[in-house]
Design a protein around this motif. Structure first.
Motif, short mmCIF file in Angstrom:
data_model
loop_
_atom_site.label_atom_id
_atom_site.label_comp_id
_atom_site.label_asym_id
_atom_site.label_seq_id
_atom_site.Cartn_x
_atom_site.Cartn_y
_atom_site.Cartn_z
N ARG A 84 0.83 -1.21 0.00
CA ARG A 84 0.00 0.00 0.00
C ARG A 84 0.86 1.26 0.00
NH1 ARG A 84 -2.60 -3.39 -1.76
NH2 ARG A 84 -4.34 -4.44 -0.78
N GLY A 85 2.15 1.10 0.30
CA GLY A 85 3.05 2.24 0.24
C GLY A 85 4.37 1.98 0.94
N ARG A 125 -1.76 4.74 4.75
CA ARG A 125 -1.77 3.82 3.60
C ARG A 125 -2.08 2.39 4.04
NH1 ARG A 125 -2.01 6.18 -1.06
NH2 ARG A 125 -1.63 4.11 -1.85
#
Length: 128
Positions: A84-85, A125
Motif C-alpha cells: 500500500r506504500g 496507507r
C-alpha cells in the motif's frame, strides 16, 4: 473476505546504520518476506546517508547490484499487488531519487527526512 492484513500497522525497517549495499539487501529481504505473507502492507524504510565521496565500496554483504535488481524484479509483482506504500526516510540528497522511484517499486512511495511524517503517511496507507 479476510481483512486481517488491512488493519496492520506499517512495518518499520531500520537500515540506517548499515553501509548502503547492505541496507539495500536488507530492505529487499524484508520486502520479499512481507510479499510472501500475501497480506496487504505498508512499510517505513529508514535508509542510511550516502557515503562521502564517490568511491564505491565493495559489496561486503555478498549481494551484488545485479542480484538486488533480480530480487526486485522477482518481488515487484507482489509489491504491486500487496504493498500500500513505501515511506523512505532519507537525507535530502537521496529523497528526490527515491520519490521518483514509484514506477521502479510498483507501489506508491514517498520520501522524507521526517520519520514522524513517514509513519503518518504509511499508517494512513496501511488502512487503505
Amino acid at each position: 473476505m479476510d481483512l486481517r492484513g488491512a488493519a496492520r500497522e506499517p512495518r518499520e525497517i531500520d537500515a540506517s546504520g548499515l553501509p548502503m549495499d547492505q541496507a539495500q539487501a536488507l530492505v529487499l529481504d524484508e520486502l520479499r518476506a512481507l510479499t510472501e505473507r500475501a497480506e496487504p502492507f505498508a512499510a517505513i524504510l529508514l535508509m542510511p546517508a550516502p557515503p562521502q565521496g564517490r568511491t564505491p565500496a565493495p559489496a561486503a554483504s555478498g549481494t551484488s547490484t545485479a542480484e538486488r535488481v533480480r530480487t526486485l524484479k522477482l518481488i515487484r509483482p507482489g509489491l504491486t499487488e500487496l504493498c500500500r506504500g513505501l515511506a523512505f526516510v532519507a537525507p535530502a540528497e537521496r529523497a528526490a531519487s527515491i520519490h521518483s522511484a514509484e514506477q521502479l517499486w510498483g507501489c506508491p512511495t514517498m520520501a522524507t527526512q521526517d520519520v514522524t511524517a513517514a509513519r503518518a503517511w504509511a499508517g494512513a496507507r496501511a488502512g487503505d
